[in-house]
Design an enzyme around this catalytic site. Structure first.
Site, mmCIF file in Angstrom:
data_model
loop_
_atom_site.group_PDB
_atom_site.id
_atom_site.type_symbol
_atom_site.label_atom_id
_atom_site.label_comp_id
_atom_site.label_asym_id
_atom_site.label_seq_id
_atom_site.Cartn_x
_atom_site.Cartn_y
_atom_site.Cartn_z
ATOM 1 N N THR B 139 9.493 -1.636 22.512
ATOM 2 C CA THR B 139 9.588 -1.708 21.052
ATOM 3 C C THR B 139 8.715 -0.644 20.383
ATOM 4 O O THR B 139 7.605 -0.387 20.817
ATOM 5 C CB THR B 139 9.150 -3.107 20.592
ATOM 6 N N GLY B 178 2.448 -6.554 24.820
ATOM 7 C CA GLY B 178 1.319 -7.430 25.121
ATOM 8 C C GLY B 178 0.389 -6.770 26.125
ATOM 9 O O GLY B 178 0.846 -6.138 27.075
ATOM 10 N N GLU B 421 12.943 -10.970 22.547
ATOM 11 C CA GLU B 421 14.015 -11.053 23.555
ATOM 12 C C GLU B 421 15.383 -11.216 22.884
ATOM 13 O O GLU B 421 16.260 -11.910 23.391
ATOM 14 C CB GLU B 421 13.754 -12.216 24.527
#
Lengths: 660, 660
Positions: B139, B178, B421
């Protein structure tokens, strides 16, 4: 100015300034509001975005400092008129909660309403100057809604002419009062009054809790912060436990009820006026729903105009996400709702002021309906807004989840509105009680007036709710008036169903109360339909009052969208009782799509008209200067996690590696 | 044990242990799950309640330490089987997010799926041992859903046999991965591959970002934390900007596509298998929805059994709030939904494993339907769960707003599931694409199979959606099978309406894509109805499989409640097309009330059967030991605001006073 937003603004069909004037009530109101807002807008202490980088303890400290700045500025600029104080405070309070707020919003007003002249002389001056910092302690750990269940006791001792205050159980510990945890040195405590061996119910007492000068808790007082919450980080919501804590007899607020030195209880003449305060707060909360929803819509619509993503036509540049029908369907009905609630909020304020004047002249006739209406509308608007803020947040995709969007803070600050000042389901059931009373009145041959007058049309001979169907109706889905009629029929039908079901349960159950409980799903549904009708009706009436053609046109589209969307979402209610036909529902769904397309060019101008300054949104995504992504990158770099030494976290990682 | 809960348990109609076994799949699974859970249950490091008292930086540090403990324990107790790792992790991960998690869930799997044997040999060992800590960077700040829009470039330089990585714009900065902010030293970066002057689309590259040993960002790399979010406080979601950053040719993952030393591009043979990973993650998320909702229900139902408030019959003691019909109506349909989603989650897991085996044998025939189903069900279950968690929180009144309830954390940890997702609306539209394809197939005379086989029943000669009405149907509201039929008819009708509307738009618009966008509201609605049908169907089938009478009886009631509640909430859909009559809808509403009463005595046992240990709930309100209010008081006293010196805050108050 962001180029996407600039383009949007150039394409609007109306001048947002004119709509802002409608929302403010007049151009003069707009001018004065901005003048007041500008007093603090450029003060760096009021940048909400950066509060997100602080710990809770730091946020509490900042909040206390802000209170000081705010009080100073209000004095300096002579802001004393209640409406002006409201503008000034609302500007920064929506994302910011004030630890000393309850001193002004609850402690002083209660002293004024329930204290004697002598009591006001004793405490008012020092509480206005914050020597005394007061809060209002009613809710207990085990008791919220049900006031009679409160356990704190105040037992009069005629020997010493004192009240002895006690928190007899763990559930009786006062819990939640704002500013109680660390800030306040006094609290108005609600306690069950005992004198001469008898309990006289709840009364209010002024209780010193911390020593002036040292701010240390007084002996017999256990006080502190109740811990972290979903939001309200700046607020020290607190607990208070009292053990044989004595206060002088004069600390009971005695304007209405009294305890004489010998312990004789003198009961109050009239209790109805406390009713009025609740009505005021709840009608104010309707406006707060409108304001929070308007903010959330402002951020989500601006971001949707700036964000380009994916493709509609292959090969063309990524379109603004506002061009996707699903995005329009998420946001525009909420935008329409924000406008509906703005007008309902303004109506509630006017109505409160009018009826309050009547009360001043001794006329209490409209109070029961106003009470029922504010209870229901507080619940209806806050539930809707609660869901809507999250819908706006999720419409911003991943960035909505970041505090950069400002939306998480708007949500966590708003959501308690569904619970405080009357839990929403309890509120809906209070409205239902009024609806059932009105229904019974009509049934016994008397007419009812006001917002429930539609119940007069329910022919008394009918038995089956289905027979509402015989009412002649031909809904015109392009006429707000006709749609208002449809909402009226739906409300009438659901009130009648609830009433009939209640009657059936009463016949079969051991008590009216059990029957009430077993009908409560229907009762809540009836109240919701009633409130929905009121909102549609008020929005429709407001649109008709607008003179300026371009403004009327755009508001009419929003009003239609609000009404049609509600029908589409509750199609079952409109099909049952044959208020509308299947093919009309299909037409409604088609018309909604047309309205989305029609509103699209005005979407940004419609949120601009709410006239939130960048800084008041507390949002990087909702800012309209420059490049939103550059702003976001600048913001992220300030994250405290980026400031901590790299070796500090690496130390842990090293230890993690060594274990493998 | 809390006396209220003890009383509730004594009154249940079934043994919750047997139901737990059903949820786990077998008694043996239950036994082993508990054995694993107990490894960490008594470790004070895993008390989530107290995380609420920490700042974000502290929470991040605790999370890194916890990772170490967890990895250690897993090694010590020989937990290596993937399912067992899942149990072990799920126990504490729902309220706790792991900064090194992506190393195991994304970095290593991608290396295994897309790396050559040589690449695996080079990086696998050190990433398993956390010398290399990897994350997965896809992303970008300006690009999420639309992969083709990603801007990061990797340009091959045959001179040095290196790729030159660049983040050419602010929108191209990698955003959200993350563990990227502070934890990772490597990232798998998705970038547009350029070689020999041509762009070959997205490919994956292994990019060192921090120096091993010092953990400092490497030259050319700008990396950091993206700032505070609604939740995921423990996670250092990060940004990554690369400026002419060079990596060796061998760092491109080359199992499928390749770039030869001279820059020649060799394209992959088959791309379909990456499809499979998405399907796995989304089917796993269906189970996560079930789990989060089950937790929220556990807390809200236990608290509602313990909380006494107000009165039903005047003069009697305050009843448990679980005795109010409105409270039952808030919670029991959600409890039924939690069970529905548990069974759907288990079905998705089984189906994934079965089809994955088929894929292993080269049979890809079921993959398109599975892909459509997981996309839709991921969206359907996560949206429902998202709303439901908040409903549970608000059903706990004021205390739900406190972190003592554990509910705010469950919500903020769960809500990103609606976005990541695959954003939910995009997911629903993917399902719709499959539904439209299936509809066209039926229309062209071919049969479809699987969950969409109901479309075969749509007679091809019909033109008007209304004519679905002619299907013979007589819904029995007490039969789950008959209700499944009703949901099937609703789905068929809404699929047909979407298809017809799409056809109409195609005729009037300039392109198929524009027509698709202008039908997307209908398409999403069709997908929702399809998913709703699938859930009802799977729940109904599961109930029939249960042998034990007492368990079957209670699950049958939940299944009925789930189905009838959905009908009541979407009554318009069932009335239109005459799937049901008005009087049937009235009966449905009556039957729902009866079911609430029937489920009431089993409510606590039903949440007990989810078998969450106190500590895993991260909640004071959901604990079943002792007095919930005493636990709450003990918890509140630990608030950091209570630890700071009284004089520190008083200093500010003093300054505030002096300004007045």
């Amino acid at each position: 100015m962001n180029p996407d937003l600039q383009k949007e603004r150039a394409g609007a069909s109306f001048n947002p300034e004119l709509l802002t004037n409608v929302l403010d009530g007049s151009p003069e109101n707009t001018r004065r509001r901005r003048e007041i807002e500008n007093l603090i807008l450029n003060d760096p202490d009021f940048q909400h975005e950066n509060l997100n980088f602080l710990s809770r303890s730091q946020r509490y400290e900042v909040a206390v400092k802000k209170s000081a700045v705010m009080v100073q500025k209000m004095r300096k600029f002579g802001i004393a008129d209640p409406a002006e104080i409201m503008w000034f405070k609302k500007l920064h309070l929506v994302n910011f909660v004030e630890p000393v707020g309850l001193n002004y919003s609850m402690f002083i007003p209660t002293l004024l309403n329930q204290g004697t002249t002598a009591q006001q002389e004793k405490w008012l001056h020092s509480s206005k100057g914050l020597e005394i910092i007061g809060t209002y302690a009613q809710t207990e750990m085990g008791h919220g809604t049900h006031l009679r269940g409160l356990e704190t006791t105040a037992t009069y001792d005629p020997e010493t002419q004192e009240f002895i205050l006690n928190s007899p159980t763990v559930t009786s510990i006062k819990w939640w009062p704002g500013g109680l945890g660390k800030t306040s040195n006094h609290a108005i405590v609600l306690a069950q009054l005992f004198t001469q061996g008898k309990c006289y119910g709840l009364h209010a007492f002024i209780v010193p809790i911390r020593e002036l000068g040292t701010h240390k808790p007084l002996p017999g007082i256990t006080v502190g912060d109740i811990g972290p919450k979903f939001g309200y980080d700046e607020m020290d919501n607190g607990y208070l436990k009292m053990d044989n804590y004595r206060i002088p007899r004069e600390n009971m607020l005695m304007k209405h009820a009294q305890v004489k030195p010998d312990g004789t209880y003198v009961k109050p003449l009239n209790n109805k006026l406390t009713y009025g305060t609740m009505v005021f707060i709840r009608s104010f909360l309707v406006g707060e729903s409108a304001r929070s929803l308007s903010k959330a819509c402002t951020i989500a619509v601006r971001y949707s105009a700036v964000r380009h993503q994916s493709e509609i036509n292959p090969g063309e540049p990524e379109p603004q996400i506002l061009d996707y029908q699903t995005q329009q369907y998420k946001l525009f009905p909420l935008l329409a709702t924000a406008y509906a609630f703005q007008f309902v909020g303004a109506y509630m304020k006017e109505t409160y002021l009018r009826i309050n004047e009547d009360i001043g002249h001794g006329d209490l006739s409209e109070l029961p309906e106003l009470h029922a209406l504010t209870a229901g509308l507080k619940a209806f608007t806050s539930w809707t807004t609660n869901t809507a803020i999250e819908a706006c947040r999720m419409a911003c995709g991943g960035h909505g989840y970041s505090h950069c969007s400002g939306l998480p803070n708007i949500y966590v600050t708003f959501t308690p509105t569904c619970t405080f000042e009357g839990e929403n389901t309890v509120m809906m059931l209070q409205t239902a009680r009024f609806l059932m009373k009105s229904y019974d009145q009509v049934h016994s041959g008397k007419l009812v007036c006001g917002m429930v007058s539609y119940l007069n049309d329910l022919p008394s001979q009918r038995i089956q709710p289905q027979q509402v169907a015989v009412w002649p109706t031909m809904v015109d889905i392009n006429s707000p008036d006709s749609l208002t009629e449809a909402y009226k029929l739906r409300a009438a039908r659901l009130v009648e169903i609830a009433a009939k079901n209640l009657q059936t349960e009463v016949i079969h159950r051991k008590s009216k109360e059990v029957a009430w409980n077993l009908t409560s799903i229907d009762l809540v549904r009836a109240s919701e339909a009633h409130c929905h009708y009121v909102v549609v009706k008020l929005f429709t009436e407001k649109v008709l009052q607008i003179q300026e053609k371009s403004i009327q046109a755009v508001l009419r589209r929003l009003c239609l969208l609000y009404s049609l969307y509600g029908i589409s979402q509750n199609a079952g209610d409109f099909l049952q009782g044959s208020i509308m036909t299947e093919s009309q529902i299909t037409q409604v769904n088609g018309r909604i799509k047309e309205l989305l397309t029609a509103i699209r060019p005005d979407a940004v101008a419609l949120v601009d008209a709410f006239d939130f300054q960048d800084v008041t949104l507390g949002s990087v995504l909702g800012r309209y200067d420059g490049n939103v992504y550059e702003n976001l990158f600048e913001w992220a770099k300030k994250s405290p996690l980026n400031k901590t030494e790299v070796h500090e976290s690496y130390k842990h990682l090293k230890s993690l590696q060594s274990k493998l």
